[in-house]
Enzyme design. Structure first.
Site, short mmCIF file in Angstrom:
data_model
loop_
_atom_site.label_atom_id
_atom_site.label_comp_id
_atom_site.label_asym_id
_atom_site.label_seq_id
_atom_site.Cartn_x
_atom_site.Cartn_y
_atom_site.Cartn_z
N ILE A 12 0.84 -1.21 0.00
CA ILE A 12 0.00 0.00 0.00
C ILE A 12 0.88 1.26 0.00
O ILE A 12 0.65 2.19 -0.78
CB ILE A 12 -0.97 -0.02 1.20
CG1 ILE A 12 -1.91 -1.23 1.10
CG2 ILE A 12 -1.77 1.28 1.27
CD1 ILE A 12 -2.78 -1.48 2.31
N GLN A 89 4.51 -4.57 10.85
CA GLN A 89 4.55 -5.99 10.53
C GLN A 89 3.10 -6.38 10.26
O GLN A 89 2.30 -6.48 11.18
CB GLN A 89 5.14 -6.80 11.69
CG GLN A 89 5.12 -8.29 11.45
CD GLN A 89 5.89 -8.72 10.21
OE1 GLN A 89 7.09 -8.57 10.15
NE2 GLN A 89 5.19 -9.22 9.20
N SER A 130 -6.68 -1.30 10.70
CA SER A 130 -7.13 -2.54 10.06
C SER A 130 -8.49 -2.99 10.59
O SER A 130 -8.82 -2.77 11.76
CB SER A 130 -6.09 -3.63 10.35
OG SER A 130 -6.60 -4.89 10.05
N TYR A 154 -1.83 -9.14 16.15
CA TYR A 154 -1.81 -8.11 15.11
C TYR A 154 -2.97 -7.12 15.31
O TYR A 154 -2.78 -5.90 15.29
CB TYR A 154 -1.90 -8.76 13.72
CG TYR A 154 -2.11 -7.78 12.59
CD1 TYR A 154 -1.09 -6.92 12.19
CD2 TYR A 154 -3.34 -7.69 11.93
CE1 TYR A 154 -1.28 -6.01 11.16
CE2 TYR A 154 -3.53 -6.79 10.91
CZ TYR A 154 -2.51 -5.95 10.52
OH TYR A 154 -2.71 -5.04 9.50
N GLY A 279 -6.12 -17.40 14.13
CA GLY A 279 -6.08 -15.94 14.23
C GLY A 279 -6.90 -15.23 13.16
O GLY A 279 -7.09 -14.02 13.21
N1 LIG Z 1 -2.98 -5.16 2.84
C1 LIG Z 1 -4.07 -5.22 3.61
O1 LIG Z 1 -5.05 -5.91 3.30
C2 LIG Z 1 -4.13 -4.43 4.89
C3 LIG Z 1 -5.33 -4.49 5.62
C4 LIG Z 1 -5.41 -3.77 6.80
C5 LIG Z 1 -4.35 -2.98 7.23
N2 LIG Z 1 -3.20 -2.96 6.51
C6 LIG Z 1 -2.09 -2.11 7.01
O2 LIG Z 1 -1.64 -1.31 5.93
C7 LIG Z 1 -0.24 -1.09 6.04
C8 LIG Z 1 0.46 -1.54 4.78
O3 LIG Z 1 0.22 -2.94 4.58
P1 LIG Z 1 0.74 -3.70 3.28
O4 LIG Z 1 -0.27 -4.69 2.91
O5 LIG Z 1 1.21 -2.72 2.28
O6 LIG Z 1 1.97 -4.52 3.92
P2 LIG Z 1 3.48 -4.60 3.44
O7 LIG Z 1 4.12 -5.61 4.34
O8 LIG Z 1 3.55 -4.81 1.98
O9 LIG Z 1 4.04 -3.15 3.76
C9 LIG Z 1 4.55 -2.78 5.02
C10 LIG Z 1 5.95 -2.22 4.81
O10 LIG Z 1 6.44 -1.79 6.08
C11 LIG Z 1 7.80 -2.14 6.16
N3 LIG Z 1 8.16 -2.28 7.57
C12 LIG Z 1 7.85 -3.29 8.43
N4 LIG Z 1 8.41 -3.06 9.61
C13 LIG Z 1 9.07 -1.88 9.51
C14 LIG Z 1 9.88 -1.14 10.41
N5 LIG Z 1 10.13 -1.57 11.65
N6 LIG Z 1 10.42 0.01 9.96
C15 LIG Z 1 10.21 0.45 8.69
N7 LIG Z 1 9.47 -0.23 7.80
C16 LIG Z 1 8.91 -1.38 8.21
C17 LIG Z 1 7.93 -3.47 5.42
O11 LIG Z 1 9.27 -3.70 4.98
C18 LIG Z 1 6.94 -3.27 4.29
O12 LIG Z 1 7.60 -2.81 3.11
C19 LIG Z 1 0.21 -1.84 7.30
O13 LIG Z 1 0.24 -0.93 8.37
C20 LIG Z 1 -0.88 -2.87 7.49
O14 LIG Z 1 -0.98 -3.24 8.86
C21 LIG Z 1 -3.06 -3.66 5.35
#
Ligand SMILES: NC(=O)c1ccc[n+]([C@@H]2O[C@H](COP(=O)([O-])OP(=O)(O)OC[C@H]3O[C@@H](n4cnc5c(N)ncnc54)[C@H](O)[C@@H]3O)[C@@H](O)[C@H]2O)c1
Length: 328
Positions: A12, A89, A130, A154, A279
């Protein structure tokens, strides 16, 4: 504008960075390249945003570092007008395996960011929360007042982080908005999700495998809809201190999703079933009327259209994206 996207090498965050860079903004991405899934996908996210910046004449800077590094975060936030906080994460299953790490990244990391934002008076922090905060449905669809009883570490971490964002608005006047995303999908998405597993298996002539009986329901939200509401928050300051559901037009069960994907690729395939995963929430379904009232949010991509676009993209990028092709 100077925009900091944490987690901007992820799915995202990568789309947000690409979008803002393509609009000519100066984008800085902070990401620690967590090896949670294939890093080659993150490289593509970075490349897409870099190309967008080049085409639009904006700038793009990638900082490889952690959201828990106070000094680095302070430094980057000092230079930002607006922060999109996506670093986390992600993933329920990882949190069941490593709850402490998830707390460190998702909760402590968010706190580090909010403290820096408070010190430097940023114009706005938009935080990714989320649907996992809800956990057990007492009624559906979930509105934002629905009780929050997460069923995974989570979900707890996302609940804590969005509540910190809300409280930083209430107590310190920091302009924050938290968006509760509901199962986001689209190009360059994280692999090993139901959507990608179904597409990958079907493209290889294998039956899609469903965890559990397939009656679990989800709002599948196309990433363009998520991008649009985030982009609007750059212009529109009417949602400060709010927590908003960001879901889709349709709610479908996992078995129907498997059928939609299967029918698009190879209708002759049967469906396969295996044990449910720990989970996972049984049902998620968003009431999006609050985001609609405050921001005019209206998801535009329905599931059949989104799946079809995603499959087209998948076929065109299968060589580097599909784990079965990459590892063969
Ligand atoms: N994809 C979904 O369906 C979904 C749904 C609900 C919420 N979210 C939230 O949206 C956000 C993005 O999710 P996504 O699907 O793109 O996941 P993703 O894992 O592709 O992106 C998260 C990014 O954060 C980076 N990251 C992790 N720990 C880190 C740290 N300590 N310091 C710096 N960077 C760090 C990772 O390397 C990764 O590139 C997250 O916060 C996730 O919880 C996603």
């Amino acid at each position: 504008m100077q925009i900091l996207v944490t987690g901007g090498a992820g799915f995202i965050g990568g789309h947000l960075a690409e979008h803002f860079a393509g609009e000519g903004h100066d984008v800085v991405v902070l990401d620690n390249f967590e090896p949670y899934y294939d890093l080659g996908i993150k490289d593509r996210n970075v490349e897409a945003a870099r190309n967008a910046a080049e085409a639009a004449g904006g700038s793009y800077e990638l900082v490889d570092g952690s959201i828990t590094d106070e000094e680095q975060v302070d430094d980057l936030v000092a230079g930002a007008d607006v922060v999109y906080h996506q670093a986390a994460q992600a993933g329920v299953r990882k949190s069941v395996e490593q709850p402490e790490k998830v707390n460190e990244y998702n909760v402590d990391g968010t706190m580090t960011l909010l403290e820096a934002a408070r010190r430097h008076d940023v114009e706005r922090v938009v935080l990714a929360s989320s649907s996992s905060v809800y956990g057990k449905p007492e009624y559906l669809p979930y509105d934002e007042d629905h009780p929050t009883t997460p069923v995974s570490p989570y979900g707890v971490s996302k609940l804590a982080s969005e509540q910190y964002a809300r409280v930083y608005n209430e107590v310190y006047g920091l302009p924050t908005v938290a968006l509760r995303y509901f199962t986001v999908y689209g190009p360059r998405m994280r692999p090993n999700m139901a959507m990608t597993n179904f597409v990958s298996r079907c493209l290889h002539g294998e039956p899609p495998v469903i965890y559990g009986d397939g009656t679990q329901t989800r709002d599948f939200t196309y990433v363009d809809d998520v991008k649009r509401v985030n982009a609007q928050l750059l212009e529109d300051d009417s949602a400060d201190g709010e927590i908003l559901n960001v879901g889709s037009t349709d709610n479908i069960d996992i078995q129907t999703l498997a059928e939609v994907v299967r029918d698009e690729i190879d209708p002759s395939l049967e469906l396969e079933y295996t044990d449910p995963r720990e989970g996972d929430a049984e049902h998620t379904h968003a009431d999006i009327s609050k985001a609609n009232e405050l921001l005019g949010y209206e998801p535009a991509v329905d599931i059949r259209q989104g799946v079809s676009t995603f499959i087209d993209w998948y076929r065109a990028n299968q060589e580097w994206y599909d784990p079965l092709v990459r590892n063969s």
